[in-house]
Design an enzyme around this catalytic site. Structure first.
Site, mmCIF file in Angstrom:
data_model
loop_
_atom_site.group_PDB
_atom_site.id
_atom_site.type_symbol
_atom_site.label_atom_id
_atom_site.label_comp_id
_atom_site.label_asym_id
_atom_site.label_seq_id
_atom_site.Cartn_x
_atom_site.Cartn_y
_atom_site.Cartn_z
ATOM 1 N N GLY A 65 0.752 -1.248 0.000
ATOM 2 C CA GLY A 65 0.000 0.000 0.000
ATOM 3 C C GLY A 65 0.775 1.285 0.000
ATOM 4 O O GLY A 65 0.182 2.370 -0.035
ATOM 5 N N ASP A 70 -7.986 -10.137 -9.082
ATOM 6 C CA ASP A 70 -6.921 -10.630 -9.933
ATOM 7 C C ASP A 70 -6.668 -9.606 -11.026
ATOM 8 O O ASP A 70 -7.562 -9.254 -11.790
ATOM 9 C CB ASP A 70 -7.343 -11.973 -10.542
ATOM 10 N N ASP A 77 2.009 -1.364 -10.843
ATOM 11 C CA ASP A 77 3.299 -1.794 -10.319
ATOM 12 C C ASP A 77 3.247 -3.319 -10.222
ATOM 13 O O ASP A 77 2.811 -3.871 -9.223
ATOM 14 C CB ASP A 77 3.562 -1.157 -8.954
ATOM 15 N N CYS A 120 10.195 -3.419 -9.995
ATOM 16 C CA CYS A 120 11.437 -3.297 -9.233
ATOM 17 C C CYS A 120 12.474 -4.272 -9.789
ATOM 18 O O CYS A 120 13.229 -4.893 -9.043
ATOM 19 C CB CYS A 120 11.210 -3.506 -7.740
#
Length: 429
Positions: free
Chosen positions: A257, A304, A321, A373
């Protein structure tokens, strides 16, 4: 009472069974109730062994003559790590503690073997045994990573850059926090944190991103929700959306979050943020974090990301992300370094499907940020380029600081932030 070394070994064994490093260590430290000094030593041992595991196993293999139990293997890793990398620990103490730990953890019959292995290594000068093989093998042993990770870094970045990236995976990462602008400002927060021995090394991005020294997490300021912990590049992903008060925003892979929290602050807690995640359990982290930070505009939903749900409606801003291989955050999650080929299989297709599904919710002229990332082109620019080629209703949305106009790859730095990929697109019709 258990020693810091025993607590570290027990936490390492939990990781061996599939646990996450941070969760395993936090649980072990909470249960053991070590002193602050012993807890810090335990943490250093735990992460050091994880970061250097293949290097340590290379040493063990050169001296061990018999199969080892999981417990004995971890005790030897811990002992070799101290002998190789911790100058502050006397070598004879590392050997003696390794033998004592073998007995304390229910392996008394192996104590003689452990003693013999460690003393043989000591007699040989505690030097890394020779590495046989090609560049892949050298990187695997020298920097402790799997063949799959080494080969990918060599393929995309070459030997010199691959070594630099792997060097950055060793050692503890810098600590960045995000000031909660709904409750305070950087100067006020720092005045509180400085009373607890914490100080800002630098201010980044919009000034609300602070690189910190000290332990701000265990302060009243954290408990009261004046900030949350988040890497600088991760913060930038949320800032790129340029969310405004009153907007409707979708964070489609939201847990835990931290990016949703920044979006809420950008929006002055006015409007709606729908934080979705495939894991219902992890969404509780979003709810708990929002409550601590005083954020009320976030609601959560188990969803999902690959499945389109028309009932969600449309959105002004969307953050994608997506799940990735994580090669930009090896320093924070060292267990990622040992993943095999199966961990990479199918990721680009999954990421593409999440991006394609999320784009269905975007309003005309709305912005979507796709980020990861990791630093692998297959999971980054190639995914977004493929999407743009197949969806003419969308176009690149350039942003300041993007080396490639509309996307940017941040390589991990030994003294800086994580590795990250940032891109932005706009729905033009």
């Amino acid at each position: 009472m258990k020693s810091s070394r025993q607590v570290a070994v027990e936490a390492l064994l939990r990781v061996d069974r599939g646990g996450y490093s941070q969760l395993a260590l936090d649980a072990a430290l909470t249960k053991a109730r070590l002193s602050a000094r012993d807890a810090a030593f335990c943490s250093a041992l735990f992460y050091g062994v994880l970061e250097r595991r293949m290097t340590l196993d290379h040493c063990i293999a050169a001296y061990a003559r018999h199969p080892l139990s999981d417990t004995v293997a971890e005790i030897l890793r811990l002992s070799f790590y101290q002998l190789l990398y911790l100058d502050a620990v006397p070598r004879h103490a590392a050997v003696d503690e390794g033998v004592n730990l073998t007995r304390a953890m229910g392996q008394p019959k192996a104590s003689g073997m452990v003693n013999g292995i460690l003393r043989s290594f000591l007699r040989d000068g505690c030097r890394l045994p020779p590495i046989n093989g090609d560049e892949t093998a050298r990187l695997m042993i020298s920097y402790s990573c799997s063949e799959a990770v080494a080969q990918r870094l060599l393929k995309y970045y070459g030997v010199q850059e691959a070594e630099r990236i792997l060097t950055s995976s060793l050692g503890r990462p810098p600590l960045y926090i995000r000031v909660n602008s709904l409750k305070t400002d950087p100067d006020t927060l720092l005045s509180h944190l400085e009373k607890h021995g914490c100080r800002a090394v630098s201010r980044l991005l919009d000034g609300n991103c602070l690189e910190m020294q000290g332990d701000p997490i265990h302060t009243v300021s954290h408990k009261l929700g004046y900030f949350h912990v988040q890497d600088a590049c991760s913060q930038q992903a949320a800032l790129l959306l340029e969310a405004q008060a009153g907007m409707r925003v979708l964070d489609c892979c939201a847990a835990p979050g931290s990016k949703s929290f920044i979006l809420a602050q950008q929006m002055n807690n006015e409007g709606e943020i729908l934080a979705c995640d495939a894991s219902e359990g992890r969404l509780s982290l979003v709810t708990e974090g929002a409550k601590r930070l005083g954020i009320t505009c976030i609601r959560t939903r188990q969803q999902d990301g690959t499945v389109y749900a028309p009932s969600l409606g449309d959105f002004d801003r969307i953050l994608c992300d997506v799940p990735c291989s994580g090669l930009g955050v090896l320093r924070r999650k060292p267990e990622i370094k040992y993943r095999g080929e199966e961990a990479f299989d199918g990721l680009p297709q999954l990421q593409y499907k999440i991006l394609e599904t999320a784009a269905n919710y975007l309003r005309q002229n709305g912005l979507l940020v796709y980020s990861t990332c990791t630093i692998l082109p297959d999971e980054n620019e190639r995914v977004v380029t493929r999407f743009l080629q197949q969806h003419p209703d969308f176009a690149p949305a350039p942003f300041e600081g993007a080396a490639n106009g509309w996307y940017s790859v941040h390589l991990p730095e030994a003294s800086g932030g994580d590795g990250f990929f940032l891109s932005r697109i706009r729905r033009v019709r």
